[in-house]
Design a protein around this motif. Structure first.
Motif: not given
Length: 334
Positions: A43-54, A77-80
């Motif tokens: 799998s591959a996603l954009k690397n920045a968490c949409p919460h606070m950019g971690a 610890a949000l899971e994607f």
């Protein structure tokens, strides 16, 4: 077009991804997180968490009951999942996709991507052909370099730098150029390099040198813009040393090496990993010199045997079209 949008780029070989461990890859000024589950799904996603950019690549993976896995943000610890969906604590219900996916084309063990750009070139099949007939030995020297893609490609197709940048490793005395075959975005270069006699101490320090003759005969097969294959042969066996290039940003490029081999003598199996060590040193030397040049300096001097660099410039400046001249007509006296 400084990063040649529309070309296919080999982001990784599957061996570079550890099961359930995030892997960061950058392409076209965008960072992505890749991960592989225990079933081999990638799998591959954009690397920045949409919460606070971690950076998700700094987090970890959690395996689910069906053996799929999710990437976990290191901040909260949000899971994607592979679609970019998460479950917010307040809802306990899967959200809509919150992160863009990166398009991947996975061919056997090769992970390609167009970086979500419109494809302008097909993916070359040469790596699948090599993998079908040769043993995969490994990868090495996954390196980000502070240089633009054009500079990296010019260096890799500059046949004169062998007896400068890499002189200390192989003690190359000269580069004798023989032939260049231009097939547009595909080409072959043939040249030979006499080396100084290596004493026994040098060979003990670098056992791979035991496999090298007094004259290195090089055959480079080039697929613009993303890879160069060194077709090598020693008395012990054949090897395919594959150098990959990826534009991480307009001023930063990534390179690494994959190695395949075919033994003809038992000593090849004993020393095959030394080829990886040698390739690592070559990339380290290239990376060092590329960090010590002034980019975009006007070239006032032209050396012999710069046909490979001419091939890069022609293809880069006119991408994705291929225009004249056909550099197979290159004359050695030039």
């Amino acid at each position: 077009m400084s990063m040649l949008e529309g070309a296919p780029w080999l982001l990784a070989h599957t061996s570079m991804l550890t099961v359930n461990k995030p892997f960061k890859a950058s392409l076209y000024s965008q960072d992505y997180v890749l991960w592989k589950d225990i079933k081999g799904n990638i799998s591959a996603l954009k690397n920045a968490c949409p919460h606070m950019g971690a950076m998700l690549s700094e987090g970890w993976c959690e395996e689910k009951a069906d053996k799929s896995s999710v990437v976990v943000c290191p901040f909260h610890a949000l899971e994607f999942d592979s679609e970019g969906c998460t479950i917010l604590p307040s809802s306990q219900k899967k959200s809509l996709p919150q992160l863009d996916k990166l398009d991947l084309m996975i061919q056997d063990d090769f992970i390609w991507s167009y970086g979500c750009k419109e494809p302008k070139q097909p993916i070359p099949n040469i790596l699948n052909e090599i993998a079908a007939g040769y043993e995969f030995i490994g990868y090495t020297a996954d390196t980000s370099i502070e240089c633009d893609l054009m500079s990296l490609l010019l260096n890799m197709h500059d046949y004169n730098h062998q007896n400068g940048t890499h002189r200390s490793l192989f003690k190359i005395q000269a580069v004798n150029f023989h032939q260049f075959i231009d097939n547009g975005h595909h080409s072959h270069a043939y040249f030979s390099m006499p080396v100084a006699l290596t004493d026994f101490k040098d060979k003990i320090n670098n056992p791979g040198l035991f496999l090298f003759p007094k004259v290195l005969n090089a055959h480079l097969e080039n697929y613009f813009p993303s890879l160069v294959i060194l077709h090598g042969e020693t008395g012990a066996g054949l090897f395919k040393q594959i150098h990959l290039f990826i534009p991480e940003s307009p001023t930063k490029s990534r390179t690494y090496c994959l190695l395949f081999g075919l033994a003809k003598h038992p000593i090849f199996n004993l020393l095959k990993y030394k080829f990886l060590d040698l390739a690592k040193v070559v990339i380290e030397q290239d990376s060092h010199i590329l960090s010590k040049i002034y980019a975009n300096t006007p070239q006032k001097i032209k050396l012999n045997n710069e046909v490979g660099m001419d091939w890069v410039r022609r293809n880069f400046n006119n991408y994705p079209q291929v225009i004249e001249p056909n550099l197979s007509k290159y004359q050695l006296e030039q």
